[in-house]
Design an enzyme around this catalytic site. Structure first.
Site, PDB file in Angstrom:
ATOM      1  N   ARG A  46     -11.592  11.775  15.112  1.00 34.73           N
ATOM      2  CA  ARG A  46     -10.978  10.523  14.616  1.00 34.73           C
ATOM      3  C   ARG A  46     -12.079   9.509  14.318  1.00 34.73           C
ATOM      4  O   ARG A  46     -12.036   8.802  13.325  1.00 34.73           O
ATOM      5  CB  ARG A  46      -9.965   9.958  15.623  1.00 34.73           C
ATOM      6  CG  ARG A  46      -9.503   8.554  15.253  1.00 34.73           C
ATOM      7  CD  ARG A  46      -8.176   8.118  15.871  1.00 34.73           C
ATOM      8  NE  ARG A  46      -7.987   8.518  17.238  1.00 34.73           N
ATOM      9  CZ  ARG A  46      -8.623   7.993  18.307  1.00 34.73           C
ATOM     10  NH1 ARG A  46      -9.497   7.016  18.147  1.00 34.73           N
ATOM     11  NH2 ARG A  46      -8.389   8.454  19.517  1.00 34.73           N
ATOM     12  N   TYR A  98       1.267  -1.140  -7.295  1.00 36.72           N
ATOM     13  CA  TYR A  98       1.918   0.126  -6.951  1.00 36.72           C
ATOM     14  C   TYR A  98       3.106  -0.119  -5.995  1.00 36.72           C
ATOM     15  O   TYR A  98       3.003  -0.919  -5.058  1.00 36.72           O
ATOM     16  CB  TYR A  98       0.873   1.033  -6.278  1.00 36.72           C
ATOM     17  CG  TYR A  98       1.427   2.333  -5.776  1.00 36.72           C
ATOM     18  CD1 TYR A  98       1.768   3.349  -6.664  1.00 36.72           C
ATOM     19  CD2 TYR A  98       1.632   2.550  -4.420  1.00 36.72           C
ATOM     20  CE1 TYR A  98       2.292   4.543  -6.199  1.00 36.72           C
ATOM     21  CE2 TYR A  98       2.156   3.739  -3.950  1.00 36.72           C
ATOM     22  CZ  TYR A  98       2.485   4.735  -4.857  1.00 36.72           C
ATOM     23  OH  TYR A  98       3.007   5.908  -4.394  1.00 36.72           O
ATOM     24  N   ASP A 170      -7.253  -1.827  -6.238  1.00 38.92           N
ATOM     25  CA  ASP A 170      -6.834  -0.429  -6.219  1.00 38.92           C
ATOM     26  C   ASP A 170      -7.317   0.175  -7.539  1.00 38.92           C
ATOM     27  O   ASP A 170      -6.808  -0.141  -8.604  1.00 38.92           O
ATOM     28  CB  ASP A 170      -5.303  -0.375  -6.087  1.00 38.92           C
ATOM     29  CG  ASP A 170      -4.753   1.039  -6.078  1.00 38.92           C
ATOM     30  OD1 ASP A 170      -5.419   1.939  -6.619  1.00 38.92           O
ATOM     31  OD2 ASP A 170      -3.642   1.233  -5.558  1.00 38.92           O
ATOM     32  N   LYS A 195      -4.754  11.301  -6.673  1.00 39.50           N
ATOM     33  CA  LYS A 195      -4.601  11.310  -8.130  1.00 39.50           C
ATOM     34  C   LYS A 195      -5.839  11.920  -8.809  1.00 39.50           C
ATOM     35  O   LYS A 195      -6.087  13.096  -8.615  1.00 39.50           O
ATOM     36  CB  LYS A 195      -4.291   9.898  -8.610  1.00 39.50           C
ATOM     37  CG  LYS A 195      -3.200   9.175  -7.775  1.00 39.50           C
ATOM     38  CD  LYS A 195      -1.847   9.815  -7.873  1.00 39.50           C
ATOM     39  CE  LYS A 195      -0.842   9.337  -6.828  1.00 39.50           C
ATOM     40  NZ  LYS A 195      -0.654   7.903  -6.708  1.00 39.50           N
TER      41      LYS A 195
END
Ligand SMILES: *Cc1c(COP(=O)(O)O)cnc(C)c1O
Length: 377
Positions: A46, A98, A170, A195
């Site tokens: 982590r 978005y 973004d 994407k």
């Protein structure tokens, strides 16, 4: 070194231990510590993992930032960035952001006392008008989704610097290949790596790059503390995707311009939104801050019925919510990506029921045009 070369040669392409031309997938949760008093680079995945680290260093170099971070999705990346803010901080967010970002900003972070104002930032004076004493950040996308509206990044940076406000973008639609916002003065870049960076519709992931040590400390605290990290296998898939980003994007972008130009001439098509088209209102501004128009476009049909029948008749293109893959994807925003936005608000934004969004893939464009020609009948 040119950017396309840097995608392949950026210092993270060779495994130091074996010389392998692909960073191994370090599928380990924890790491043996030879000396409990000594410094260790890796102790628990982590906090840090060698495969993820190679990806994080790669994206930091590509975006020209100070440090990179990989998260389990684009939304985990966005939410982790929003988590560096405090109760009573105010953030200006572009109104056609978005849908998932709109949702966490308005229905999740508000619970913790973070105040959000959605603003049309394509007119940057609207930013100035909405700045308050407690405004700490501006969050935007350009070109925006799904109408490809363009915002002046240098103009936003100038206003933000005057008021000591952070700028967050973004950059999913452009990728660092086409637009490098940190070079223009932005502070934090976010990607849905699901994407174009992943590029093959086979991985969900998110990336963040920050431009300073102070921001890196804040984002790392959230990444390690909150723990929405990207796993080693998915990190490896993104490292692989990055190697072919230029060949994919160059080809997909060429396909997008050809399809946009063709669509403009079709009966039944009333509007085509693509920053590469001559009559796009943001074309000049876009090309002053980016090196290409990308591979996403949208268009409107004369009637909602034609849009709906197009979505049913299309056969080669996939009907799906995502974008940036090797296959051409069409989506119907009112029923898919933007269904959560109330109808009146959607229509105010221009997201009407005759709107179709297209993400161009790597097919031969003639086949896509044939498919579209048939579906538009
Ligand atoms: C898909 C997308 C996101 C969300 O990313 P996930 O990987 O699906 O969580 C954020 N911003 C933009 C522009 C996107 O297209």
């Amino acid at each position: 070194m040119k950017f396309g070369t840097r995608l392949i040669h950026n210092g993270n392409e060779i495994d130091e231990k074996t010389g392998a031309l692909s960073i191994p997938i370090y599928q380990a949760s924890t790491f043996h510590q030879k000396d409990i008093d000594g410094p260790v680079e890796f102790d628990y995945s982590r906090s840090g993992n060698p495969t993820r680290k190679a990806l994080e260093e790669t994206i930091a170099i590509l975006e020209g930032g100070y440090k990179g971070f990989a998260f389990s999705s684009g939304m985990a990346a966005t939410s982790s960035v929003l988590s560096i803010f405090e109760k009573d901080d105010h953030i200006i967010v572009c109104e056609d952001v978005y849908g998932g970002t709109h949702r966490v900003a308005s229905k999740f972070f508000n619970k913790f006392g973070i105040e959000i104002t959605f603003v049309n930032v394509t007119n940057i004076e609207n930013i100035r008008k909405n700045i308050k004493k407690n405004t700490k950040a501006i969050f935007l996308e350009t070109p925006s989704n799904p109408l490809l509206k363009v915002t002046d990044l240098k103009g936003v940076v100038k206003i933000a610097k005057e008021h000591n406000i952070l700028t967050i973008i973004d950059n999913t639609f452009m990728t660092p290949l086409l637009q490098r916002p940190i070079d223009l003065g932005m502070d934090i870049v976010i990607h849905s790596a699901t994407k174009f960076i992943g590029g093959h519709s086979d991985v969900i992931g998110g990336l963040v790059v920050v431009n300073s040590e102070a921001l890196a400390k804040k984002v790392y605290f959230v990444q390690n503390g909150f723990g929405a990290i990207l796993g080693p296998q998915d990190s490896w898939l993104l490292l692989r995707g990055i190697k072919t980003l230029k060949v994919r994007m160059d080809f997909q972008q060429k396909n997008a311009l050809e399809l946009a130009t063709w669509l403009e001439k079709q009966d039944g098509v009333t509007e085509v939104y693509y920053p590469g088209l001559k009559n796009h209102p943001g074309k000049e501004l876009h090309l002053s801050q980016a090196e290409g128009s990308g591979a996403v476009l949208s268009f409107k049909t004369d009637t909602p019925e034609r849009a709906r029948s197009f979505m049913k008749k299309v056969t080669l293109a996939a009907v799906a919510v995502s974008l940036g893959g090797v296959e051409t994807i069409v989506s119907y925003p009112v029923k898919m990506s933007h269904a959560a936005i109330p109808k009146t608000e959607r229509e105010r934004l221009g997201i009407t029921d005759n709107l179709i969004r297209v993400s161009l893939g790597l097919e031969e464009i003639d086949d896509i045009i044939d498919d579209f020609k048939n579906a538009l009948l």
